[in-house]
Design a protein around this motif. Structure first.
Motif, PDB file in Angstrom:
ATOM      1  N   LEU A  12      -5.188  -5.294 -18.966  1.00 44.94           N
ATOM      2  CA  LEU A  12      -4.361  -5.988 -17.970  1.00 44.94           C
ATOM      3  C   LEU A  12      -3.743  -7.249 -18.576  1.00 44.94           C
ATOM      4  CD1 LEU A  12      -6.648  -5.569 -14.810  1.00 44.94           C
ATOM      5  CD2 LEU A  12      -4.566  -4.280 -15.357  1.00 44.94           C
ATOM      6  N   PHE A  15      -0.909  -6.297 -20.802  1.00 45.18           N
ATOM      7  CA  PHE A  15       0.280  -5.964 -20.016  1.00 45.18           C
ATOM      8  C   PHE A  15       0.986  -7.240 -19.540  1.00 45.18           C
ATOM      9  CE2 PHE A  15       2.115  -4.846 -15.786  1.00 45.18           C
ATOM     10  CZ  PHE A  15       3.186  -4.130 -16.272  1.00 45.18           C
ATOM     11  N   LEU A  53       3.484  -0.004 -18.612  1.00 40.86           N
ATOM     12  CA  LEU A  53       3.159   0.149 -17.190  1.00 40.86           C
ATOM     13  C   LEU A  53       2.850   1.612 -16.876  1.00 40.86           C
ATOM     14  CD1 LEU A  53       3.034  -0.958 -14.284  1.00 40.86           C
ATOM     15  CD2 LEU A  53       5.504  -0.717 -14.147  1.00 40.86           C
TER      16      LEU A  53
ATOM     17  N   VAL B  58       0.367   3.797  -5.175  1.00 43.37           N
ATOM     18  CA  VAL B  58      -0.113   3.650  -3.805  1.00 43.37           C
ATOM     19  C   VAL B  58      -1.100   4.778  -3.479  1.00 43.37           C
ATOM     20  CG1 VAL B  58       0.540   3.483  -1.377  1.00 43.37           C
ATOM     21  CG2 VAL B  58       2.051   2.547  -3.143  1.00 43.37           C
ATOM     22  N   MET B  65      -9.966   4.903  -1.377  1.00 48.62           N
ATOM     23  CA  MET B  65     -10.534   4.102  -0.282  1.00 48.62           C
ATOM     24  C   MET B  65     -10.840   4.981   0.927  1.00 48.62           C
ATOM     25  SD  MET B  65      -8.889   0.314   0.045  1.00 48.62           S
ATOM     26  CE  MET B  65      -7.196   0.869   0.115  1.00 48.62           C
TER      27      MET B  65
ATOM     28  N   THR C   8      -6.148  -4.783   0.198  1.00 46.85           N
ATOM     29  CA  THR C   8      -5.570  -3.694  -0.601  1.00 46.85           C
ATOM     30  C   THR C   8      -4.554  -2.907   0.219  1.00 46.85           C
ATOM     31  OG1 THR C   8      -7.611  -3.522  -1.878  1.00 46.85           O
ATOM     32  CG2 THR C   8      -6.117  -1.637  -1.961  1.00 46.85           C
ATOM     33  N   LEU C  12      -0.514  -2.686  -0.448  1.00 48.98           N
ATOM     34  CA  LEU C  12       0.171  -1.401  -0.629  1.00 48.98           C
ATOM     35  C   LEU C  12       1.290  -1.248   0.403  1.00 48.98           C
ATOM     36  CD1 LEU C  12      -2.934   0.901  -1.359  1.00 48.98           C
ATOM     37  CD2 LEU C  12      -1.278   0.011  -3.018  1.00 48.98           C
ATOM     38  N   PHE C  15       4.196  -3.352  -0.566  1.00 51.12           N
ATOM     39  CA  PHE C  15       4.957  -2.715  -1.636  1.00 51.12           C
ATOM     40  C   PHE C  15       5.857  -1.606  -1.069  1.00 51.12           C
ATOM     41  CE2 PHE C  15       5.112   0.582  -5.044  1.00 51.12           C
ATOM     42  CZ  PHE C  15       6.013  -0.096  -5.854  1.00 51.12           C
ATOM     43  N   GLN C  49      11.148  -5.271  -6.061  1.00 50.10           N
ATOM     44  CA  GLN C  49      10.230  -4.131  -5.944  1.00 50.10           C
ATOM     45  C   GLN C  49       9.554  -3.837  -7.288  1.00 50.10           C
ATOM     46  OE1 GLN C  49      11.952  -0.266  -5.676  1.00 50.10           O
ATOM     47  NE2 GLN C  49      10.211   0.648  -4.626  1.00 50.10           N
ATOM     48  N   MET C  50      10.340  -3.801  -8.372  1.00 49.55           N
ATOM     49  CA  MET C  50       9.791  -3.476  -9.681  1.00 49.55           C
ATOM     50  C   MET C  50       8.817  -4.553 -10.150  1.00 49.55           C
ATOM     51  SD  MET C  50      10.893  -0.555 -10.213  1.00 49.55           S
ATOM     52  CE  MET C  50      10.248  -0.289 -11.867  1.00 49.55           C
ATOM     53  N   LEU C  53       5.654  -4.118  -8.365  1.00 48.80           N
ATOM     54  CA  LEU C  53       4.914  -2.994  -8.956  1.00 48.80           C
ATOM     55  C   LEU C  53       4.100  -3.475 -10.156  1.00 48.80           C
ATOM     56  CD1 LEU C  53       4.304   0.040  -9.205  1.00 48.80           C
ATOM     57  CD2 LEU C  53       6.458   0.299 -10.452  1.00 48.80           C
ATOM     58  N   GLU C  54       4.735  -4.235 -11.018  1.00 44.34           N
ATOM     59  CA  GLU C  54       4.063  -4.757 -12.218  1.00 44.34           C
ATOM     60  C   GLU C  54       2.842  -5.607 -11.847  1.00 44.34           C
ATOM     61  OE1 GLU C  54       7.055  -6.984 -14.370  1.00 44.34           O
ATOM     62  OE2 GLU C  54       8.459  -5.319 -14.238  1.00 44.34           O
ATOM     63  N   VAL C  57      -0.167  -3.545  -9.934  1.00 42.38           N
ATOM     64  CA  VAL C  57      -0.957  -2.746 -10.863  1.00 42.38           C
ATOM     65  C   VAL C  57      -2.041  -3.595 -11.542  1.00 42.38           C
ATOM     66  CG1 VAL C  57      -0.714  -1.692 -13.150  1.00 42.38           C
ATOM     67  CG2 VAL C  57       0.726  -0.938 -11.266  1.00 42.38           C
ATOM     68  N   VAL C  58      -1.822  -4.890 -11.620  1.00 45.41           N
ATOM     69  CA  VAL C  58      -2.825  -5.795 -12.188  1.00 45.41           C
ATOM     70  C   VAL C  58      -3.745  -6.313 -11.076  1.00 45.41           C
ATOM     71  CG1 VAL C  58      -3.222  -7.892 -13.520  1.00 45.41           C
ATOM     72  CG2 VAL C  58      -1.228  -6.457 -14.017  1.00 45.41           C
ATOM     73  N   PRO C  61      -6.943  -3.640  -9.661  1.00 51.71           N
ATOM     74  CA  PRO C  61      -8.182  -3.558 -10.451  1.00 51.71           C
ATOM     75  C   PRO C  61      -8.840  -4.923 -10.645  1.00 51.71           C
ATOM     76  CG  PRO C  61      -6.257  -2.912 -11.770  1.00 51.71           C
ATOM     77  CD  PRO C  61      -5.782  -3.125 -10.383  1.00 51.71           C
ATOM     78  N   ILE C 111      -3.914 -13.844  -9.499  1.00 63.15           N
ATOM     79  CA  ILE C 111      -4.205 -12.712 -10.385  1.00 63.15           C
ATOM     80  C   ILE C 111      -4.916 -13.205 -11.646  1.00 63.15           C
ATOM     81  CG2 ILE C 111      -3.121 -11.015 -11.925  1.00 63.15           C
ATOM     82  CD1 ILE C 111      -1.066 -10.486  -9.735  1.00 63.15           C
TER      83      ILE C 111
END
Lengths: 129, 129, 129
Positions: A12, A15, A53, B58, B65, C8, C12, C15, C49-50, C53-54, C57-58, C61, C111
């Motif tokens: 992570l 990235f 990604l 997503v 979950m 979470t 989602l 997003f 949006q992109m 997304l980046e 994804v971090v 997790p 993050i």
């Protein structure tokens, strides 16, 4: 599980680092947001980030699922190969995009091995009930 | 949990397959990295991959979950609908981008159902303490 | 764990909402798929949006791993800051891309804190064996 956690954090952070490189290239080559094109070198950094990604999104679930079927340090070792391969990919892609195959392969292979472990593990579980 | 694991592996393999299609289209239409534009058909494959990335990110947490709130095979079944829908989406988008709505809907719907399960499940847990 | 599940789901859904905004901008400014350029305002929504997304994804997790090292509600609280920051980022980026730094920082900071928790937690586990 600590090795898998460590590799996850490092993947992570790697990235995020690639994102920082994109930001720096944006500055250096004067690519103003929201544009993502206009300078070849900027686009190389941007594509390295996007390709990472795509692979990261596969690596993480593949590695964590594999810990249900093999000893976690083995799953982490495959993750480590991915980590190294991504740096090879970065260096090669930025220097010359057509030379990116080797780095790509070093990161794709451990992901495919992890997915194979997951697939076989899940199927065996289903057969045994 | 094995069904959820299996669907996860298949969804990841499907995503890798879409990446392979992008690579092949890159070759076929002579789109040299780092470019991602320049040929309409290549761009269709590329957008299918990117849109699948958006949905995959997503789907996976939503499905995993949900296994805390419904029997895992039910969560996996919703994941299976997503899998099928993505192939419908691929076929439709490559043939004619304006016809992509049906495939998109088949994949968006199970994701929304999974998120609804997760939302209701989490809220019930919070209320019950 | 219910607070982490709730955050979470909300992250989602947020997003997905950003994807809906992109779809609406596509319609409004007549950007036909597979194109993702051609109108500055559309591109702003698309980049929000992109970029989300980046970060998503971090975040996911990082937040879930942190529940192994700190009380889950604390991990969820950091996730909540991310959620709020993303809306700040959306509003700022669409109005004026060069003003996007503040919103970006509000989402990047929690993050990084989560990743620090994960890193320290994993290393302590490895040292203790």
């Amino acid at each position: 599980m600590a090795w898998v956690e460590l590799i996850t954090v490092l993947a992570l952070l790697q990235f995020i680092y690639l994102g920082v490189l994109v930001g720096q290239a944006r500055e250096r080559y004067g690519i103003k947001a929201p544009a993502t094109t206009g300078n070849e070198i900027f686009e190389r950094y941007f594509r390295v980030q996007m390709n990472t990604l795509e692979q990261l999104v596969v690596l993480l679930p593949a590695m964590w699922m594999a810990t249900a079927f093999v000893a976690p340090p083995w799953a982490a070792l495959l993750g480590l190969i991915y980590l190294i391969g991504r740096f090879v990919y970065l260096r090669a892609y930025v220097a010359e995009p057509s030379k990116r195959s080797a780095g790509f392969g070093i990161t794709a292979l451990p992901i495919l091995v992890l997915l194979l472990i997951d697939l076989v593990g899940a199927v065996i579980r289903l057969i045994r009930g």
